[in-house]
Scaffold this active site. Structure first.
Site, mmCIF file in Angstrom:
data_model
loop_
_atom_site.group_PDB
_atom_site.id
_atom_site.type_symbol
_atom_site.label_atom_id
_atom_site.label_comp_id
_atom_site.label_asym_id
_atom_site.label_seq_id
_atom_site.Cartn_x
_atom_site.Cartn_y
_atom_site.Cartn_z
ATOM 1 N N ASN A 193 0.835 -1.198 0.000
ATOM 2 C CA ASN A 193 0.000 0.000 0.000
ATOM 3 C C ASN A 193 0.874 1.253 0.000
ATOM 4 O OD1 ASN A 193 -2.145 1.779 0.275
ATOM 5 N ND2 ASN A 193 -2.469 1.360 2.423
ATOM 6 N N CYS A 194 1.013 1.921 1.122
ATOM 7 C CA CYS A 194 1.761 3.181 1.193
ATOM 8 C C CYS A 194 3.082 2.967 1.933
ATOM 9 C CB CYS A 194 0.925 4.265 1.887
ATOM 10 S SG CYS A 194 0.163 3.737 3.434
ATOM 11 N N MET A 403 2.506 8.065 6.196
ATOM 12 C CA MET A 403 2.719 7.498 4.862
ATOM 13 C C MET A 403 1.569 7.947 3.972
ATOM 14 S SD MET A 403 3.844 3.602 5.847
ATOM 15 C CE MET A 403 2.501 3.369 6.998
ATOM 16 N N CYS A 405 -1.390 10.002 3.155
ATOM 17 C CA CYS A 405 -2.342 10.918 3.780
ATOM 18 C C CYS A 405 -2.289 10.900 5.299
ATOM 19 C CB CYS A 405 -3.745 10.572 3.305
ATOM 20 S SG CYS A 405 -5.055 11.360 4.239
ATOM 21 N N SER A 407 -1.734 7.524 7.287
ATOM 22 C CA SER A 407 -1.341 6.218 7.820
ATOM 23 C C SER A 407 -0.006 6.337 8.551
ATOM 24 C CB SER A 407 -1.228 5.207 6.676
ATOM 25 O OG SER A 407 -0.823 3.950 7.154
ATOM 26 N N ASN A 426 2.962 -0.028 4.645
ATOM 27 C CA ASN A 426 1.670 -0.568 5.057
ATOM 28 C C ASN A 426 1.216 -1.590 4.029
ATOM 29 O OD1 ASN A 426 -1.543 -0.280 4.747
ATOM 30 N ND2 ASN A 426 -0.998 0.040 6.882
ATOM 31 N N TYR A 562 -7.177 2.259 12.157
ATOM 32 C CA TYR A 562 -6.900 3.331 11.208
ATOM 33 C C TYR A 562 -8.174 4.136 10.988
ATOM 34 C CZ TYR A 562 -4.958 5.029 6.652
ATOM 35 O OH TYR A 562 -4.480 5.765 5.606
ATOM 36 N N GLU A 567 -12.681 8.650 0.724
ATOM 37 C CA GLU A 567 -13.211 9.616 -0.247
ATOM 38 C C GLU A 567 -14.532 9.158 -0.840
ATOM 39 O OE1 GLU A 567 -12.120 11.262 -4.675
ATOM 40 O OE2 GLU A 567 -10.523 10.502 -3.415
ATOM 41 N N GLY A 701 -8.100 13.648 2.822
ATOM 42 C CA GLY A 701 -6.852 14.107 3.408
ATOM 43 C C GLY A 701 -5.969 14.875 2.457
#
Length: 727
Positions: A193-194, A403, A405, A407, A426, A562, A567, A701
């Site tokens: 992910n991020c 990470m 926005c 996280s 993540n 989390y 969005e 974010g």
């Protein structure tokens, strides 16, 4: 506020100890309420409405069906067996239309689930430009060829991904009990992910992109250019955002190389020592400004393979030497000035300024002047958001930029006891639909806790699947991540990528949405001032955290709660629940769910009241969180914004600014454009032409330019509510 919850009540809600074997293989407690709901939906299909007398009749039918099921004398019954008993009972009661509607309803549900895994159906949605699909992301322009290509790949990936998921997880996602994030990329591909990119290590040691072996940079301009190239490649190798932590301190050594070069030149040509130094300093300042401006333009003009500008975040603010200070100054000055001939607000990178007592918080601190630049920038461009150093350490165990926005990695040390933040990542998010659980509970908290326990188990299975699927990647799948330094360690082609995930080095996240709506079900829409209601919401998060903590200890990956990026999810969950429960005042009727723990946007708390209310939640959700405050135009009153920042320092860890910065080039209006079904519109002249205005809103974010998009998201409706109540 410490909270405790008593789950003993769950033991008493076993529905005569009968379990139902679902089609996806799960065993769940029998619930009479679900029988009633299916009959009620069938009744509505027949008569378009349902009277009070009919409700009583359906309740009696439900009791008859329940009695018949008990008479089977089984501890376990299949879903198909229940359906047969329902149909037989309705036929015996001579209700042929209701039988027909009940069967049709079941067929319709099964058909819809099948369509979601049908690639031809999914591709056709794209061809007919289904607005729920093409406008799913506010920063993806669906008119552009490479975005269209990514959307096509995404819907194919989503269809395949639903088939790959454990059946009960895929079923829960399609129904809207949970949301398996980024299904267009994962699990079809075992992507991460991020992440926090290890820029310091990559710039110092060099790296490889494609066929190019890139050497360590010899100037800040080259370092900035290399950062842009790294970001572009990382964005195409994962599906989430990427961040540069403490960029001012990372780039300062390369600015020092510029300074040494200019000082050497000055020594050759200038006799006066003071003038030599002045020359070298001014030339270095110019190099820093040019490098930071180039980085801003390069990031905003990049397109990843996903057909969008990379979701990039830059953290800075703690460096105190003159070079780091100059880098901070350049970042803020460039953002404040705007980009292009029209001086539009730059969308990326997201800027996060770090506040720290003793560094820049108070007038006596050495970097207080840069804090003033950050405040001015925020009043004009909304960014930077701010991190409160001491509170971030308290909440997450160490200081670092999020990470992407919101996280956050948790504090972690390697085998040598050295703290490591950059180079970690993540592995994905699964979000829980809390309002649905509250609505299904019929305002009975015993039922709520029982259903929550069941849904959290499904989330656990989904998250474990995310971890297992991501571990199936090989270093050669994403060389920039695994072999060339983004993730810190540089693995061989035969190494297991799990080496960079296990022992809690990586996080994987349980998200949630709609605490406001949950408390509204039980305590009414004005519950924020009710201590019992707030304690209930905190108890929910406390329970989620206890579950994720236990998973972390057992499985060795850092499962964290989390406060979800959502969005489109604020819209999706609400839309599905409207279909299921109808329009419910203050819950589904407003057409969006409130994200995570946020205060109801329709109300008008002061920033101080809002932060005081929200500050108790992040200690349970250290895996991701952000607070926002709403302001009128602050450009003439920056001291008011500073007052909020200073107040927030000891209250919350991460704070964003929402202030109207839209601009109409047609009539010179400055403020908030109005959300409409046809896009965002200038309230003065009605202008909606994206070429003649600059409309910037927060979406998930990040900032976004949504003026050319139809208002399809719950987030846009939330913006509409905010604008209405701000005005």
């Amino acid at each position: 506020m410490e909270t405790t919850i008593d789950l003993d009540c769950e033991k008493n809600y076993n529905h005569f100890y009968l379990t139902v074997l679902k089609r996806d293989g799960r065993l769940v407690p029998f619930q009479k309420e679900k029988l009633y709901e299916s009959l009620a939906k069938a009744e509505v299909q027949v008569h378009q409405t349902i009277s009070e007398s009919t409700k009583k009749h359906l309740a009696l039918l439900t009791d008859q069906i329940k009695k018949k099921i008990i008479q089977q004398n089984q501890q376990e019954i299949t879903f198909d067996e229940i359906q047969m008993i329902v149909e037989e009972t309705l036929k015996r009661e001579q209700l042929p239309l209701l039988v027909e509607a009940y069967i049709a309803y079941r067929i319709q549900k099964n058909s819809l689930r099948a369509k979601n895994t049908d690639i031809n159906y999914a591709v056709n949605r794209l061809l007919v430009k289904d607005h729920l699909l093409i406008n799913e992301n506010a920063n993806k322009d669906s008119d552009i060829f490479n975005t269209q290509r990514d959307l096509t790949a995404g819907i194919v990936g989503k269809s395949i991904g639903l088939k790959l998921l454990p059946e009960h997880v895929g079923n829960a996602h399609q129904k809207g009990d949970i949301h398996y994030h980024d299904l267009d990329y994962h699990p079809y591909s075992p992507m991460t992910n991020c992440c926090l990119i290890d820029f310091e290590g990559m710039l110092a040691k060099g790296f490889k992109i494609g066929n190019a072996e890139v050497e360590p940079p010899k100037s800040i301009q080259t370092a900035a250019a290399q950062m842009a190239q790294i970001i572009a490649n990382v964005a195409s190798s994962q599906y989430g955002g990427c961040s540069a932590d403490r960029i001012d301190e990372v780039l300062a050594p390369y600015a020092q190389l510029n300074f040494k070069k200019h000082l050497k030149t000055a020594t050759e040509w200038i006799e006066n020592k003071e003038k030599r130094l002045d020359f070298a300093i001014e030339k270095t300042k110019k190099d820093i400004y040019d490098a930071m401006q180039s980085l801003e333009y390069e990031i905003n003009t990049l397109f990843s393979s996903q057909g969008q500008t990379p979701f990039t975040t830059i953290g800075f603010g703690l460096g105190t030497d003159w070079l780091a200070r100059e880098i901070q100054t350049a970042i803020l000055s460039i953002r404040t000035a705007g980009i292009g001939k029209e001086k539009r607000t730059a969308i990326f990178p997201k800027l996060i300024f770090s506040l720290k007592r003793g560094t820049n918080l108070e007038q006596s601190d050495p970097n207080y002047d840069i804090k003033q630049l950050a405040i001015t920038c925020a009043t004009k461009r909304m960014y930077p958001d701010v991190l409160m150093y001491d509170k971030i350490v308290e909440l997450t165990g160490s200081f670092k930029t999020p990470m992407g926005c919101r996280s956050f990695l948790q504090g972690w040390k390697d085998a040598n006891g050295i703290e490591v933040n950059s180079g970690r990542m993540n592995l994905g998010v699964v979000t829980l639909n809390l309002p649905r659980i509250a609505l299904e509970s019929k305002r009975k908290q015993t039922i709520f806790w029982s259903l929550l326990k069941e849904r959290v188990q499904t989330c656990k299975d989904a998250l474990l699947y995310r971890v297992d699927r991501t571990k199936e990647a090989t270093p050669s799948n994403a060389p920039i991540l695994y072999q060339h330094g983004v993730f810190g360690e540089r693995l061989s082609t035969t190494a297991a990528v799990d080496e960079l995930f296990k022992n809690k080095r990586a996080t994987v996240s349980l998200g949630y949405i709609g605490l406001y709506e949950v408390a509204t079900v039980f305590y009414g829409s004005e519950w924020e001032t009710n201590p019992r209601a707030k304690e209930f919401t905190l108890a929910i998060l406390s329970y989620l955290k206890k579950q994720t903590d236990s998973w972390s200890e057992y499985y060795g990956y850092h499962f964290s709660v989390y406060s979800t990026p959502s969005e489109s999810l604020t819209d999706r969950f609400c839309r599905l629940d409207t279909d299921k429960f109808g329009l419910i005042p203050d819950i589904t009727e407003k057409e969006y769910y409130t994200n995570s723990f946020h205060y109801d946007v329709r109300k008008k708390p002061t920033p101080f009241e809002k932060l005081t209310f929200e500050k108790d939640y992040p200690k349970y959700t250290s895996g991701g969180f952000i607070h926002y405050c709403e302001y009128p135009n602050m450009q003439q009153n920056p001291k008011a914004l500073e007052a909020v920042w200073d107040f927030a320092y000891d209250q919350v860890g991460y704070l964003g600014t929402n202030t109207p910065i839209d601009y109409c080039y047609q009539c010179d209006f400055k403020g908030d454009f109005l959300p409409t079904e046809k896009g965002f519109e200038c309230p003065e002249c009605g202008n909606r032409d994206p070429k003649k205005c600059d409309v910037v809103k927060r979406t998930c974010g990040y900032l976004g330019n949504p003026q050319a998009r139809p208002m399809v998201h719950g987030r846009h409706r939330e913006i509409a509510a905010r604008v209405k109540h701000m005005n």
